[in-house]
Scaffold this active site. Sequence first.
Site, short mmCIF file in Angstrom:
data_model
loop_
_atom_site.label_atom_id
_atom_site.label_comp_id
_atom_site.label_asym_id
_atom_site.label_seq_id
_atom_site.Cartn_x
_atom_site.Cartn_y
_atom_site.Cartn_z
N GLU A 61 0.82 -1.22 0.00
CA GLU A 61 0.00 0.00 0.00
C GLU A 61 0.85 1.27 0.00
O GLU A 61 2.07 1.21 0.23
CB GLU A 61 -0.94 0.01 1.21
N LYS B 256 -3.80 -1.82 15.48
CA LYS B 256 -3.26 -1.15 16.68
C LYS B 256 -4.36 -1.01 17.70
O LYS B 256 -5.53 -0.90 17.35
CB LYS B 256 -2.78 0.25 16.30
N1 PSU Z 1 -2.77 1.30 10.70
C1 PSU Z 1 -1.44 1.41 10.83
N2 PSU Z 1 -0.75 2.07 9.86
C2 PSU Z 1 -1.37 2.63 8.77
C3 PSU Z 1 -2.79 2.49 8.65
C4 PSU Z 1 -3.44 1.82 9.63
O1 PSU Z 1 -0.87 0.94 11.80
O2 PSU Z 1 -0.71 3.24 7.92
C5 PSU Z 1 -3.48 3.04 7.44
C6 PSU Z 1 -3.78 1.91 6.44
O3 PSU Z 1 -3.61 2.41 5.12
C7 PSU Z 1 -5.24 1.61 6.70
C8 PSU Z 1 -5.77 2.99 7.01
O4 PSU Z 1 -5.91 1.02 5.61
O5 PSU Z 1 -4.75 3.58 7.80
C9 PSU Z 1 -7.10 2.94 7.75
O6 PSU Z 1 -7.67 4.23 7.76
P1 PSU Z 1 -9.22 4.38 8.12
O7 PSU Z 1 -9.33 3.94 9.55
O8 PSU Z 1 -9.52 5.84 7.92
O9 PSU Z 1 -9.98 3.49 7.19
#
Ligand code: PSU
Length: 305
Positions: free
Chosen positions: A25, A160
């Site tokens: 990603e 996390k």
């Molecule tokens: N968790 C992490 N590192 C990240 C992300 C999540 O420890 O970089 C990023 C990933 O790209 C994940 C996104 O898909 O955050 C989730 O964001 P949201 O909760 O807005 O969907």
Amino acid sequence: MNEFLSISPRISDILAAGGPVVALESTVITHGLPYPQNVETALAMEAAVRSGGAEPATIAVLHGRITVGLTLDDIERLGQLAGSGTVRKVSRRDLPISVANGEDGATTVAGTMILAHMAGIEIFATGGIGGVHRGHPFDISADLRELGKTPVTVVSSGAKSILDLPATREVLETEGVTIVGYGVDELPAFFARSCGLPVDVRMDTPAQVAALIKARRHLNLTGGTLITVPAPDEACMDPQEAEDAITQAAREADEAGIHGPAATPWLLNRVVELTDGRSMTANTALLQNNGRIGGQIALALSQLR
Ligand code: PSU
Ligand code: MN
């Protein structure tokens, strides 16, 4: 294939031959880590995928074009834009916006799964997935629903504990996502080896995981699979330090009214500050480990064909 999609010639040749490719990603580059650590980590993760026996394909939207297999220059350019606010964080709902507007977009787990599937890539390695935010039961990451419907296997270290992990696990169950513990019986929680919740099944080898993916494919189950890999020992943080930083960051985010797509990047950056960068060291180590294991799984899957 479509007019909006560019796949690098190397990736396209390997895919055509049924060879092993692992998607990576780009939100982690632009919204997850600061420059230059983001670029170093992205390149180290690509090298880790190769060490596992597969070809990495980092995915992003570049000037409105869906790009599968970023070049070094592309990664460097995106990395330098981290924190500039000019790169859209692209989940499912954002994809048509960035394409139509000709923007740069960094794909989340959901966004990357969609594009990996479009390109014909079955394995995707990352650090952490999104989930249900603590104290905000309706802020459910689109990653969870994407795992429910798009047939891509995501190798990660779970989520996390900025998230409500029991609620996240419940949503994954509702979505029909099989959660594999890679070498573990309990769900890893990113910095910590376990969050105390069980996985659906433990698997210890790439071949076992490949067999599961093959079975899912033959059963015509449309959704994805989540492979959870605990952080390597050298990447684990003191669990209390991690937890304290996360709790403080979550409280500050609420007080500052940070919510929606901004929440995850804000919390991740704040946790890095509160741990004097120790969370970033842990993050980069587990990203590489997941890349290597993703590479091994992709290789095992290609050998089943
Ligand atoms: N968790 C992490 N590192 C990240 C992300 C999540 O420890 O970089 C990023 C990933 O790209 C994940 C996104 O898909 O955050 C989730 O964001 P949201 O909760 O807005 O969907
Ligand atoms: Mn959200």
